[in-house]
Design an enzyme around this catalytic site. Structure first.
Site, PDB file in Angstrom:
ATOM      1  N   GLN A   1      -9.229  -8.312  15.331  1.00  0.00           N
ATOM      2  CA  GLN A   1      -9.106  -8.339  13.715  1.00  0.00           C
ATOM      3  C   GLN A   1      -7.629  -8.614  13.144  1.00  0.00           C
ATOM      4  O   GLN A   1      -7.235  -8.945  12.307  1.00  0.00           O
ATOM      5  CB  GLN A   1      -9.854  -6.884  13.155  1.00  0.00           C
TER       6      GLN A   1
ATOM      7  N   LYS B   1      -9.516   0.872  -2.746  1.00  0.00           N
ATOM      8  CA  LYS B   1      -9.909  -0.178  -1.854  1.00  0.00           C
ATOM      9  C   LYS B   1     -10.760   0.035  -0.818  1.00  0.00           C
ATOM     10  O   LYS B   1     -11.018   1.292  -0.439  1.00  0.00           O
ATOM     11  CB  LYS B   1      -8.430  -0.367  -1.334  1.00  0.00           C
TER      12      LYS B   1
ATOM     13  N   ASP C   1      -0.054   4.877   1.303  1.00  0.00           N
ATOM     14  CA  ASP C   1      -0.202   6.112   2.358  1.00  0.00           C
ATOM     15  C   ASP C   1      -0.160   5.314   3.581  1.00  0.00           C
ATOM     16  O   ASP C   1      -0.380   4.361   4.005  1.00  0.00           O
ATOM     17  CB  ASP C   1      -1.484   6.735   2.364  1.00  0.00           C
TER      18      ASP C   1
ATOM     19  N   ASP D   1      -1.489  -0.440   5.830  1.00  0.00           N
ATOM     20  CA  ASP D   1      -1.660  -0.249   7.267  1.00  0.00           C
ATOM     21  C   ASP D   1      -3.225  -0.279   7.638  1.00  0.00           C
ATOM     22  O   ASP D   1      -3.471  -0.023   8.811  1.00  0.00           O
ATOM     23  CB  ASP D   1      -1.122   1.204   7.378  1.00  0.00           C
TER      24      ASP D   1
ATOM     25  N   ARG E   1      -6.554 -12.031  13.471  1.00  0.00           N
ATOM     26  CA  ARG E   1      -7.658 -12.976  12.542  1.00  0.00           C
ATOM     27  C   ARG E   1      -7.260 -12.797  11.153  1.00  0.00           C
ATOM     28  O   ARG E   1      -6.734 -13.803  10.298  1.00  0.00           O
ATOM     29  CB  ARG E   1      -8.925 -12.580  12.713  1.00  0.00           C
TER      30      ARG E   1
ATOM     31  N   ASP F   1       0.884  -1.184  -0.029  1.00  0.00           N
ATOM     32  CA  ASP F   1       0.012   0.088   0.085  1.00  0.00           C
ATOM     33  C   ASP F   1       1.084   1.257  -0.035  1.00  0.00           C
ATOM     34  O   ASP F   1       2.299   0.999   0.260  1.00  0.00           O
ATOM     35  CB  ASP F   1      -0.828  -0.049   1.463  1.00  0.00           C
TER      36      ASP F   1
HETATM   37 MG   LIG Z   1      -2.549   3.200   3.601  1.00  0.00          MG
END
Ligand SMILES: [Mg+2]
Length: 363
Positions: free
Chosen positions: A306, A145, A44, A204, A309, A42
């Site tokens: 999360q 996304k 940012d 992130d 998982r 990714d």
């Molecule tokens: Mg990002």
């Protein structure tokens, strides 16, 4: 306290320990880098690291000023960004205007209304000189996304001189040095001629980067958690509070040990509960106003569950990958189930009680 001292004796240089932990990649599920054919990133907050908290402050001020310009009260202009206030993964209760920190079942761990708590752009320089694009086989922008991991959008080619999109859908093979826009994870895997499991994707955002790529496409995932640096420091400093919480839990179990369904007496556990709440609050305060990103006392947040998982690996920065060879096997630590932890606690309780007969609970 005795346990802590033993831990520290293994690591005489406390500073070194923290640095090493900060450079470590943590493993939820085993993964061997040898099987990875593609590394995806990714941008940012993953590849592009912004100056913090200046960047967030600027965002805060721009939004605040914009809100006033469209009719929100001028009083909000007196607020400035406080990095110690928010943590990631908070939930906004739009009905009552509360900010909530919740566990994986939606139970509220911390709640604030405004700033009162209710009880119960600068990219790193240098990148422009040598084309950063030369480091990648495939670059896709404006992927939208999490839509990218589902139906996606039309894949188009970007004119790198003008920055404008070429007309029409891109069809054809992968061209090195080309920048694409839109598309979907299916299109990308086709272009790269790989399967989902061959990709280690680093991002992130727990939902848009990690949860969706894992759940919908089965990609291997790496979550970047910049907050981990601070979390590790506080954890090291305040681990004794957590140990005390665990001891209280054992103490609680001891109180009920000889009781059963025929027992009439009900032990008074209010003092222990009060102490547990005080310890939880003390731990939370050490992290910031909303407490840790990952827990509140003994309970883990929705974000933490999360993370465990959906992220196979996690670390404070993607550049920690540089500390491992490309054939490295990341091995997940064994996770104990509650019944196994229970058996272990009994052993611990027995040794605790024999070594410390005067264990008392104080307010
Ligand atoms: Mg990002």
């Amino acid at each position: 306290m005795e346990e802590m001292d033993t831990d520290h004796s293994t690591y005489p240089d406390d500073g070194r320990l923290k640095t090493e932990l900060d450079e470590k990649i943590f493993v939820n599920r085993s993964l061997t880098l040898e099987d990875i054919k593609c590394y995806g990133f990714d941008m940012d907050y993953t590849l592009a690291i912004y100056k913090s908290p200046e960047y967030e402050s600027m965002g805060f001020e721009l939004i605040r000023d914009r809100m006033v310009s469209i009719g929100y009260p001028h009083e909000i202009l007196r607020y400035t960004y406080d990095p110690s206030f928010p943590t990631r993964g908070l939930v906004v209760d739009t009905t009552y205007g509360n900010l909530l920190k919740v566990d994986s079942n939606g139970n509220i761990l911390v709640c604030s209304h405004g700033f009162s708590f209710l009880k119960g752009l600068t990219i790193q320089p240098g990148a422009e000189k040598q084309s950063w694009r030369s480091f990648f086989d495939l670059i896709v922008v404006d992927t939208r996304k999490p839509l990218f991991f589902g139906e996606g959008t039309v894949l188009r080619q970007v004119d790198t001189h003008t920055g404008k999109l070429r007309i029409g859908t891109y069809v054809g093979d992968l061209q090195n040095g080309t920048v694409y826009s839109g598309g979907s994870s299916d299109i990308v895997t086709d272009l790269l001629n790989v399967k989902g499991k061959d990709i280690l994707y680093v991002g992130d955002h727990i939902f848009g980067d990690i949860l969706k790529s894992k759940k919908r496409q089965g990609w291997k995932t790496f979550l970047v958690v910049p907050e981990l640096t601070k979390e590790l420091c506080v954890w090291e400093d305040k681990k004794n509070l957590f140990d005390e919480l665990k001891h209280l839990d054992i103490f609680l179990a001891e109180l009920y040990k000889h009781l059963d369904s025929g027992s009439r007496d009900c032990p008074d556990i209010s003092t222990i509960q009060k102490r547990m709440r005080a310890l939880t609050q003390k731990m939370d305060t050490a992290y910031g106003q909303m407490g840790s990103l990952l827990r509140s006392g003994a309970r883990q947040t929705l974000f933490a569950s999360q993370l465990m998982r959906y992220a196979d690996l996690y670390s404070s920065t993607c550049s920690n990958l540089l500390h491992y060879p490309f054939n490295y096997l990341f091995l997940a630590p064994p996770v104990l189930m509650p019944h196994e932890v229970g058996a272990q606690s009994l052993d611990l309780a027995a040794s605790q009680l024999s070594s410390n007969n005067n264990h008392t609970i104080r307010n």
